[in-house]
Design a protein around this motif. Structure first.
Motif, PDB file in Angstrom:
ATOM      1  N   VAL A  11       0.800  -1.174  -0.018  1.00  7.64           N
ATOM      2  CA  VAL A  11       0.147  -0.163  -0.025  1.00  7.64           C
ATOM      3  C   VAL A  11       0.918   1.105   0.044  1.00  7.64           C
ATOM      4  O   VAL A  11       0.541   2.216  -0.802  1.00  7.64           O
ATOM      5  CB  VAL A  11      -1.054   0.071   1.197  1.00  7.64           C
ATOM      6  CG1 VAL A  11      -1.814   1.248   1.274  1.00  7.64           C
ATOM      7  CG2 VAL A  11      -2.002  -1.128   0.875  1.00  7.64           C
ATOM      8  N   SER A  76      -7.462  10.797   0.135  1.00  4.00           N
ATOM      9  CA  SER A  76      -6.594   9.580   0.272  1.00  4.00           C
ATOM     10  C   SER A  76      -7.470   8.184   0.432  1.00  4.00           C
ATOM     11  O   SER A  76      -7.047   7.309  -0.488  1.00  4.00           O
ATOM     12  CB  SER A  76      -5.588   9.767   1.316  1.00  4.00           C
ATOM     13  OG  SER A  76      -6.388   9.901   2.445  1.00  4.00           O
ATOM     14  N   ASP A  80     -10.497   5.544  -2.861  1.00  6.35           N
ATOM     15  CA  ASP A  80     -10.612   4.203  -2.719  1.00  6.35           C
ATOM     16  C   ASP A  80     -12.023   3.591  -2.342  1.00  6.35           C
ATOM     17  O   ASP A  80     -12.416   2.675  -2.771  1.00  6.35           O
ATOM     18  CB  ASP A  80      -9.669   3.518  -1.873  1.00  6.35           C
ATOM     19  CG  ASP A  80      -8.402   3.277  -2.270  1.00  6.35           C
ATOM     20  OD1 ASP A  80      -8.080   3.581  -3.628  1.00  6.35           O
ATOM     21  OD2 ASP A  80      -7.364   3.194  -1.622  1.00  6.35           O
ATOM     22  N   ARG A  83     -14.548   4.388  -5.647  1.00  9.35           N
ATOM     23  CA  ARG A  83     -14.177   3.528  -6.794  1.00  9.35           C
ATOM     24  C   ARG A  83     -14.525   2.092  -6.478  1.00  9.35           C
ATOM     25  O   ARG A  83     -14.548   1.070  -7.247  1.00  9.35           O
ATOM     26  CB  ARG A  83     -12.652   3.455  -6.868  1.00  9.35           C
ATOM     27  CG  ARG A  83     -12.065   4.739  -7.792  1.00  9.35           C
ATOM     28  CD  ARG A  83     -10.739   4.426  -8.554  1.00  9.35           C
ATOM     29  NE  ARG A  83     -10.378   5.937  -8.885  1.00  9.35           N
ATOM     30  CZ  ARG A  83      -9.383   6.552  -8.019  1.00  9.35           C
ATOM     31  NH1 ARG A  83      -9.035   5.940  -6.949  1.00  9.35           N
ATOM     32  NH2 ARG A  83      -8.903   7.686  -8.395  1.00  9.35           N
ATOM     33  N   THR A  85     -12.554   0.257  -4.462  1.00  8.90           N
ATOM     34  CA  THR A  85     -11.552  -0.449  -3.783  1.00  8.90           C
ATOM     35  C   THR A  85     -11.432  -1.009  -2.772  1.00  8.90           C
ATOM     36  O   THR A  85     -11.094  -1.769  -2.272  1.00  8.90           O
ATOM     37  CB  THR A  85     -10.344   0.443  -4.377  1.00  8.90           C
ATOM     38  OG1 THR A  85     -10.299   0.878  -5.989  1.00  8.90           O
ATOM     39  CG2 THR A  85      -9.071  -0.397  -3.921  1.00  8.90           C
ATOM     40  N   ASP A  87     -14.001  -2.023  -0.921  1.00  6.46           N
ATOM     41  CA  ASP A  87     -14.808  -3.423  -0.940  1.00  6.46           C
ATOM     42  C   ASP A  87     -13.928  -4.530  -1.537  1.00  6.46           C
ATOM     43  O   ASP A  87     -13.821  -5.580  -0.733  1.00  6.46           O
ATOM     44  CB  ASP A  87     -16.082  -3.310  -1.892  1.00  6.46           C
ATOM     45  CG  ASP A  87     -17.240  -2.607  -1.280  1.00  6.46           C
ATOM     46  OD1 ASP A  87     -17.135  -2.376   0.130  1.00  6.46           O
ATOM     47  OD2 ASP A  87     -18.177  -2.272  -1.952  1.00  6.46           O
ATOM     48  N   VAL A  88     -13.185  -4.256  -2.437  1.00  3.84           N
ATOM     49  CA  VAL A  88     -12.210  -5.277  -3.138  1.00  3.84           C
ATOM     50  C   VAL A  88     -11.028  -5.589  -2.006  1.00  3.84           C
ATOM     51  O   VAL A  88     -10.746  -6.744  -1.642  1.00  3.84           O
ATOM     52  CB  VAL A  88     -11.796  -4.791  -4.367  1.00  3.84           C
ATOM     53  CG1 VAL A  88     -10.607  -5.804  -4.852  1.00  3.84           C
ATOM     54  CG2 VAL A  88     -12.732  -4.579  -5.396  1.00  3.84           C
ATOM     55  N   LEU A  89     -10.435  -4.792  -1.614  1.00  4.41           N
ATOM     56  CA  LEU A  89      -9.307  -4.806  -0.634  1.00  4.41           C
ATOM     57  C   LEU A  89     -10.011  -5.706   0.693  1.00  4.41           C
ATOM     58  O   LEU A  89      -9.129  -6.141   1.288  1.00  4.41           O
ATOM     59  CB  LEU A  89      -8.852  -3.458  -0.035  1.00  4.41           C
ATOM     60  CG  LEU A  89      -8.019  -2.811  -1.359  1.00  4.41           C
ATOM     61  CD1 LEU A  89      -7.640  -1.430  -0.757  1.00  4.41           C
ATOM     62  CD2 LEU A  89      -6.882  -3.689  -1.681  1.00  4.41           C
ATOM     63  N   ALA A  90     -11.301  -5.503   1.019  1.00  7.76           N
ATOM     64  CA  ALA A  90     -11.767  -6.234   2.110  1.00  7.76           C
ATOM     65  C   ALA A  90     -11.470  -7.766   2.089  1.00  7.76           C
ATOM     66  O   ALA A  90     -11.765  -8.576   3.021  1.00  7.76           O
ATOM     67  CB  ALA A  90     -13.027  -5.651   2.360  1.00  7.76           C
ATOM     68  N   THR A  91     -11.484  -8.113   0.653  1.00 11.91           N
ATOM     69  CA  THR A  91     -11.563  -9.612   0.342  1.00 11.91           C
ATOM     70  C   THR A  91      -9.918 -10.063   0.431  1.00 11.91           C
ATOM     71  O   THR A  91      -9.683 -11.191   0.236  1.00 11.91           O
ATOM     72  CB  THR A  91     -12.145 -10.062  -1.066  1.00 11.91           C
ATOM     73  OG1 THR A  91     -11.174  -9.324  -1.918  1.00 11.91           O
ATOM     74  CG2 THR A  91     -13.504  -9.468  -0.996  1.00 11.91           C
ATOM     75  N   TYR A  92      -8.945  -9.154   0.761  1.00 17.00           N
ATOM     76  CA  TYR A  92      -7.545  -9.478   0.621  1.00 17.00           C
ATOM     77  C   TYR A  92      -7.063  -9.656   2.280  1.00 17.00           C
ATOM     78  O   TYR A  92      -7.811  -8.921   3.287  1.00 17.00           O
ATOM     79  CB  TYR A  92      -6.773  -8.588   0.153  1.00 17.00           C
ATOM     80  CG  TYR A  92      -6.807  -8.529  -1.428  1.00 17.00           C
ATOM     81  CD1 TYR A  92      -5.870  -9.097  -2.300  1.00 17.00           C
ATOM     82  CD2 TYR A  92      -7.894  -8.165  -2.151  1.00 17.00           C
ATOM     83  CE1 TYR A  92      -5.730  -9.282  -3.602  1.00 17.00           C
ATOM     84  CE2 TYR A  92      -7.763  -7.923  -3.797  1.00 17.00           C
ATOM     85  CZ  TYR A  92      -7.253  -8.768  -4.259  1.00 17.00           C
ATOM     86  OH  TYR A  92      -7.132  -8.864  -5.765  1.00 17.00           O
ATOM     87  N   LEU A  94      -5.665  -7.951   4.275  1.00 17.06           N
ATOM     88  CA  LEU A  94      -5.237  -6.787   4.371  1.00 17.06           C
ATOM     89  C   LEU A  94      -5.990  -5.859   5.518  1.00 17.06           C
ATOM     90  O   LEU A  94      -6.953  -5.494   5.133  1.00 17.06           O
ATOM     91  CB  LEU A  94      -5.403  -5.599   3.328  1.00 17.06           C
ATOM     92  CG  LEU A  94      -4.877  -4.241   3.184  1.00 17.06           C
ATOM     93  CD1 LEU A  94      -3.426  -4.162   3.561  1.00 17.06           C
ATOM     94  CD2 LEU A  94      -5.122  -3.483   1.890  1.00 17.06           C
ATOM     95  N   ARG A 274     -16.916  -2.093   6.086  1.00 20.25           N
ATOM     96  CA  ARG A 274     -17.036  -3.308   5.512  1.00 20.25           C
ATOM     97  C   ARG A 274     -18.090  -4.324   6.368  1.00 20.25           C
ATOM     98  O   ARG A 274     -18.146  -5.354   6.154  1.00 20.25           O
ATOM     99  CB  ARG A 274     -15.750  -4.148   6.216  1.00 20.25           C
ATOM    100  CG  ARG A 274     -14.535  -3.476   5.372  1.00 20.25           C
ATOM    101  CD  ARG A 274     -13.228  -4.238   5.662  1.00 20.25           C
ATOM    102  NE  ARG A 274     -11.891  -3.982   4.929  1.00 20.25           N
ATOM    103  CZ  ARG A 274     -10.846  -4.429   5.180  1.00 20.25           C
ATOM    104  NH1 ARG A 274     -10.549  -5.413   5.996  1.00 20.25           N
ATOM    105  NH2 ARG A 274      -9.996  -3.969   4.662  1.00 20.25           N
TER     106      ARG A 274
END
Lengths: 275, 239
Positions: A11, A76, A80, A83, A85, A87-92, A94, A274
């Motif tokens: 990141v 910042s 995200d 876009r 992003t 939501d998507v990052l919540a599946t990683y 991270l 999330r």
């Protein structure tokens, strides 16, 4: 399996790469440079020494540096979120705090570049143009010194990082770019004047004992804490007569407390998205 | 059919006074494609997001029961969007590194291996969606939740996206997908869940659903959903 440190660096590197490609940061640095050099030149500080230069630029730096910090950080996390992003990052693998730390650290590098480069150049100009006694590497009372300017720059960096943390928190709370702008303005007002006004209201309202608590309570406002630290560790050092403006430990803890609290708010806001 | 990788039981979700989902139960087995279809506003995306763990149900439970994985579930949002100023390869590398995967391989799997240096803002809608699928595949998650993966794409690109969906299921992934493209759903899905007004009105294989009316799937679909609803589906006749 990737670790949290790897995730942080991933990141962080994305933020650094984005900042390096964003010419707006160079414009911000240029604008800040023009402001501080214009003020210092008008006050004739550089030819007089480091402390006079700090006196020339302090008031405006108090306002402009938080503004730059908010410009760097107010979208910042909002971008995200908008876009999708986040939501998507919540599946990683991270965790929210690692994501917030990476974003903050990356933006911090960009912000410090914008703020420190003009101020450092100003310090070099003072060294080249001021009287010979400014080259004395000593900080005892009554002597100007480059170390005093280094302290000023360091405190300004800490103030900028505090303002950035608040900007990142604001960005995490905003659910649209328009709201991010509005919240950033509110956050900037709080940092620049709002906290000070609250402190004054507490004093005039009799909520605090001025004789006992003034130096402490001033340290709780980010701008007062910064101003107080500059007075205590830069300006008053060079003057024989001095009075305690602010409690240095409280002011330092105040800036740190604002930063940590803001990043905690940002983390909770990202986690809350999330659910 | 293998065991369920994701199981939702009695899922209800409300937004204020609006009930988006009411007592929905669904399971997503490994090695299969489960399609969620229904009119606009029927709760497909809400159910997908709940199954993906991105939204908490107001009531009911969702459990992941698939194999242990660093990233159990991959997600493709309805309108994937990427930070501008980065190339396709850099974007893939960002997600791949988070999941300890190979970005080049991810791009190759979705057919974007030839455009690694193209800025993401210069990608077509279809290519952006393929990059979104590449992102969803990072870390080889056992479950893939794809929200309208072929929406707005031309027939060739839509077919290509569903080819990938079928290949993923053949590889053992559990794939849950929302779509309005009934012909492609009919081709790719092993099981279809029809939602209407937040409830499951039918859940069966494409062949079994077709048999209900004896015609193509869109006829069964039209017979199942409320005729007063604003139905927006692509069918064999209007493609």
């Amino acid at each position: 399996m990737t670790g949290r440190l790897d995730a942080f660096w991933t990141v962080f590197a994305r933020e650094i790469r984005g900042a390096a490609r964003n010419r707006t940061y160079a414009l911000l640095a240029l604008a800040l440079g023009l402001v501080v050099f214009g003020l210092a030149g008008t006050g004739n500080g550089p030819s007089s020494g480091y402390v006079p230069t700090v006196v020339d630029v302090l008031l405006v730096v108090e306002v402009v540096v938080p503004a730059v910090a908010f410009a760097v950080g107010y979208r910042s996390i909002t971008d995200d979120a908008v876009r999708g992003t986040l939501d998507v990052l919540a599946t990683y693998p991270l965790p929210p705090w690692v994501y917030v730390a990476g974003v903050y650290a990356g933006r911090a590098v960009a912000l410090l570049s914008v703020v420190l480069v003009p101020l450092s150049i100003l310090g070099v100009v003072v060294a080249a143009s001021a009287a010979p006694d400014t080259m004395v590497f000593a900080t005892h009372r009554g002597v100007d010194s480059p170390l005093l300017f280094v302290r000023f720059v360091t405190l300004t960096a800490a103030f900028a990082l505090t303002a950035l943390a608040i900007a990142v928190a604001v960005s995490a709370l905003a659910d649209s770019r328009r709201r991010a702008i509005l919240l950033a303005l509110v956050g900037l007002l709080i940092v620049v004047v709002g906290a000070d006004v609250t402190v004054l209201r507490a004093i005039t309202g009799g909520l605090v004992d001025v004789d006992v608590d003034l130096g402490t309570i001033l340290g709780l406002s980010p701008s007062s804490a910064y101003r107080g630290l500059v007075f205590e560790t830069v300006l008053y050092v060079a003057f024989a007569e001095r009075g305690e403006f602010v409690s240095v430990p409280v002011a330092a803890a105040g800036l740190l407390g604002w930063s940590v609290s803001a990043l905690l708010v940002a983390t909770l806001a990202v986690r809350g998205r999330r659910a | 059919m293998t065991d369920a990788y994701v199981r939702g039981t009695g899922v209800t979700r409300t937004f204020g006074d609006v009930t988006a989902l009411a007592d929905v139960s669904v399971e997503i087995p490994g090695g299969t494609v489960v399609a969620l279809i229904g009119p606009n506003g029927s709760g497909k995306t809400t159910l997908l997001r709940i199954l993906a763990g991105l939204l908490s149900p107001t009531d009911g439970e969702v459990h992941y029961e698939g194999p242990s994985a660093t990233r159990p579930l991959g997600y493709l949002p309805q309108e994937p969007s990427f930070r501008p100023g980065y190339t396709t390869a850099e974007t893939a590398a960002f997600y791949a590194r988070l999941a300890d995967d190979d970005p080049s391989e991810l791009l190759e799997r979705v057919g974007l291996g030839t455009v690694p240096d193209r800025p993401v803002e210069a990608l077509s809608g279809g290519m952006t969606r393929l990059l979104g699928i590449a992102q969803a595949l990072a870390g080889e998650p056992p479950v893939l939740a794809l929200d309208e993966p072929a929406s707005g794409l031309d027939p060739v690109m839509s077919g290509r996206v569903f080819d990938i969906v079928e290949a993923l299921a053949a590889d053992g992934h559990a794939v849950v997908v929302t779509s309005h493209d009934l012909p492609l759903v009919e081709r790719a899905a092993d099981r279809i869940v029809v939602l209407d007004r937040g409830s499951v009105v039918a859940a069966d294989t494409p062949a079994a659903l077709r048999e209900r009316t004896g015609g193509p799937l869109h006829e069964t679909f039209a017979s199942l959903v409320d005729a007063g609803d604003d139905v927006a589906v692509r069918t064999e006749t209007n493609r």
